[in-house]
Motif scaffolding. Sequence first.
Motif, mmCIF file in Angstrom:
data_model
loop_
_atom_site.group_PDB
_atom_site.id
_atom_site.type_symbol
_atom_site.label_atom_id
_atom_site.label_comp_id
_atom_site.label_asym_id
_atom_site.label_seq_id
_atom_site.Cartn_x
_atom_site.Cartn_y
_atom_site.Cartn_z
ATOM 1 N N LEU A 77 0.822 -1.214 0.000
ATOM 2 C CA LEU A 77 0.000 0.000 0.000
ATOM 3 C C LEU A 77 0.855 1.263 0.000
ATOM 4 O O LEU A 77 0.496 2.273 -0.624
ATOM 5 N N GLU A 78 1.969 1.224 0.690
ATOM 6 C CA GLU A 78 2.837 2.401 0.724
ATOM 7 C C GLU A 78 3.392 2.706 -0.660
ATOM 8 O O GLU A 78 3.474 3.878 -1.077
ATOM 9 N N ALA A 79 3.768 1.633 -1.378
ATOM 10 C CA ALA A 79 4.275 1.842 -2.739
ATOM 11 C C ALA A 79 3.173 2.381 -3.651
ATOM 12 O O ALA A 79 3.426 3.235 -4.521
ATOM 13 N N LEU A 80 1.935 1.917 -3.456
ATOM 14 C CA LEU A 80 0.828 2.401 -4.285
ATOM 15 C C LEU A 80 0.539 3.882 -4.023
ATOM 16 O O LEU A 80 0.329 4.665 -4.964
ATOM 17 N N THR A 81 0.499 4.271 -2.749
ATOM 18 C CA THR A 81 0.239 5.689 -2.453
ATOM 19 C C THR A 81 1.385 6.575 -2.941
ATOM 20 O O THR A 81 1.157 7.706 -3.409
ATOM 21 N N SER A 82 2.613 6.064 -2.853
ATOM 22 C CA SER A 82 3.747 6.831 -3.380
ATOM 23 C C SER A 82 3.662 6.942 -4.902
ATOM 24 O O SER A 82 4.015 7.984 -5.495
ATOM 25 N N LYS A 83 3.183 5.872 -5.532
ATOM 26 C CA LYS A 83 3.002 5.912 -6.988
ATOM 27 C C LYS A 83 1.917 6.926 -7.363
ATOM 28 O O LYS A 83 2.030 7.645 -8.378
ATOM 29 N N ALA A 84 0.863 7.004 -6.545
ATOM 30 C CA ALA A 84 -0.185 8.005 -6.794
ATOM 31 C C ALA A 84 0.383 9.415 -6.678
ATOM 32 O O ALA A 84 0.027 10.322 -7.460
ATOM 33 N N ASP A 85 1.285 9.611 -5.714
ATOM 34 C CA ASP A 85 1.921 10.925 -5.569
ATOM 35 C C ASP A 85 2.769 11.253 -6.794
ATOM 36 O O ASP A 85 2.776 12.408 -7.276
ATOM 37 N N ALA A 86 3.482 10.233 -7.322
ATOM 38 C CA ALA A 86 4.275 10.458 -8.537
ATOM 39 C C ALA A 86 3.367 10.764 -9.724
ATOM 40 O O ALA A 86 3.699 11.598 -10.593
ATOM 41 N N ALA A 87 2.210 10.106 -9.779
ATOM 42 C CA ALA A 87 1.254 10.396 -10.854
ATOM 43 C C ALA A 87 0.735 11.825 -10.751
ATOM 44 O O ALA A 87 0.504 12.497 -11.774
ATOM 45 N N MET A 88 0.550 12.311 -9.514
ATOM 46 C CA MET A 88 0.133 13.704 -9.335
ATOM 47 C C MET A 88 1.210 14.658 -9.843
ATOM 48 O O MET A 88 0.906 15.699 -10.443
ATOM 49 N N GLU A 89 2.482 14.302 -9.638
ATOM 50 C CA GLU A 89 3.562 15.149 -10.141
ATOM 51 C C GLU A 89 3.570 15.168 -11.669
ATOM 52 O O GLU A 89 3.954 16.175 -12.287
ATOM 53 N N LEU A 90 3.141 14.057 -12.268
ATOM 54 C CA LEU A 90 3.065 13.982 -13.733
ATOM 55 C C LEU A 90 1.771 14.604 -14.270
ATOM 56 O O LEU A 90 1.519 14.550 -15.478
ATOM 57 N N LYS A 91 0.950 15.167 -13.374
ATOM 58 C CA LYS A 91 -0.337 15.760 -13.743
ATOM 59 C C LYS A 91 -1.314 14.718 -14.276
ATOM 60 O O LYS A 91 -2.266 15.059 -14.989
ATOM 61 N N GLU A 92 -1.086 13.458 -13.908
ATOM 62 C CA GLU A 92 -1.998 12.381 -14.291
ATOM 63 C C GLU A 92 -2.996 12.193 -13.144
ATOM 64 O O GLU A 92 -2.928 11.250 -12.363
ATOM 65 N N PHE A 93 -3.965 13.114 -13.074
ATOM 66 C CA PHE A 93 -4.866 13.144 -11.931
ATOM 67 C C PHE A 93 -5.822 11.947 -11.909
ATOM 68 O O PHE A 93 -6.108 11.385 -10.851
ATOM 69 N N HIS A 94 -6.323 11.577 -13.056
ATOM 70 C CA HIS A 94 -7.227 10.423 -13.111
ATOM 71 C C HIS A 94 -6.480 9.128 -12.747
ATOM 72 O O HIS A 94 -7.042 8.239 -12.088
ATOM 73 N N TRP A 95 -5.246 9.041 -13.208
ATOM 74 C CA TRP A 95 -4.435 7.858 -12.857
ATOM 75 C C TRP A 95 -4.196 7.806 -11.345
ATOM 76 O O TRP A 95 -4.341 6.765 -10.713
ATOM 77 N N ALA A 96 -3.866 8.962 -10.774
ATOM 78 C CA ALA A 96 -3.662 9.028 -9.329
ATOM 79 C C ALA A 96 -4.946 8.675 -8.585
ATOM 80 O O ALA A 96 -4.934 7.968 -7.560
ATOM 81 N N LEU A 97 -6.096 9.166 -9.103
ATOM 82 C CA LEU A 97 -7.381 8.854 -8.473
ATOM 83 C C LEU A 97 -7.664 7.357 -8.512
ATOM 84 O O LEU A 97 -8.134 6.762 -7.529
ATOM 85 N N SER A 98 -7.336 6.717 -9.636
ATOM 86 C CA SER A 98 -7.552 5.275 -9.771
ATOM 87 C C SER A 98 -6.679 4.486 -8.786
ATOM 88 O O SER A 98 -7.133 3.515 -8.166
#
Length: 287
Positions: A193-214
Motif C-alpha cells: 500500500l505504501e508503494a501504491l500511495t507513493s506511486k499516486a503521488d508520482a502520478a500527481m507530479e506527472l499531472k496524471e490526476f485520473h491515474w492518481a485517483l484510480s
Amino acid sequence: MFKTGLFIALFTLVSSLSYAASEASAKTQETTPNEISQKPLIERYILDELKSTRHDLQDLERRLIIEITDRELSVADKSLGYAEQTVNYFFYIIAGVASLVALFGWKSLHEIRVNTTKKANTQIKQIAESYEQKFKTLETDLRRKTRRISDNHIEIEKINEIHNYWLRAQKSQTPEQKMEAYDAILQIRPGDLEALTSKADAAMELKEFHWALSICNRVLDMDNTNQDAFYQRACAYACLGVEDQAIDDLEKAIDGRSALRELAADEADFENLRGNESFDTLLTSTD
C-alpha cells in the motif's frame, strides 16, 4: 593329639618320681633309723598320688571325648536340619513354578519359548512403530522448519531488494524515475500500500490526476482507513475541480492523522480550494 598330651604328662610325672627316688637312694647311707622306718609310708603316698592322678586323667579324657562327641553330634544335627530345610525350600520352589505353569497354561518349555518370543516380537514391533512415528514427526517438523527458513531467506532477499528500490526512488530526480522504482517494488510485492500511495503521488507530479485517483481507489479498496490514500485522492479531486469530494477526503485524512492538517496548508494541489469556507474551517480547526 589328646593322647599325645596325656603321654607327655605321664612321662613327666614318672621322670619326676624317678629323680626323687634316685635322690632318696643317694642319701640312704646317711639315713637315720627314723627315716628308714618312714620309707614305706612315702612310697605308699607316692603310689596313691599316682593312682589318683591316673584316675583324674582318665576322667578328663572321658569328659573330653563326651564333649567332642556332643559337639560333633550337634554339628551333624544342624547340618541335617539345614539340608532338610534346603530340600523343602527346593520342593516349594518347584511346586510354585509348577503352579505358575499350570496357571498361565504353559504346558511345556516349548510353549514358554514360543510365548516369550511372541511377546518379545510384539514389544519390539511396538517400539519400532513408536520410533518410526517419532521419526516421521521429526522429519515433518524438520521439513516445515526448513521450508520456513527458506521462505524467510527469500523474504529477506525481497526486503533488501525493496529497500534498494526505495533508496533509488528517494534519490530519483524525476517523477518517471520514481514511478519505475515504485513499479519495481509492486512487481516484487503487488499489495504494498505504501508503494501504491507513493506511486499516486508520482502520478500527481506527472499531472496524471485520473491515474492518481484510480490508484487511490485501489488502495482504499484494500484498506478503507488509509489516510495517505485519502489525502492523495483529495489532491486529485481538488485538481479535477471536485471540491466537495476533495474536502470530504481531506477531512477523513486529517481525522486519522492530525499532522496532515499542516501539510495541507502548504499543499500546492489544494490551491483551487483556498477561499472555500469548508476548506479554511478544516485547516483552522483544532479538533
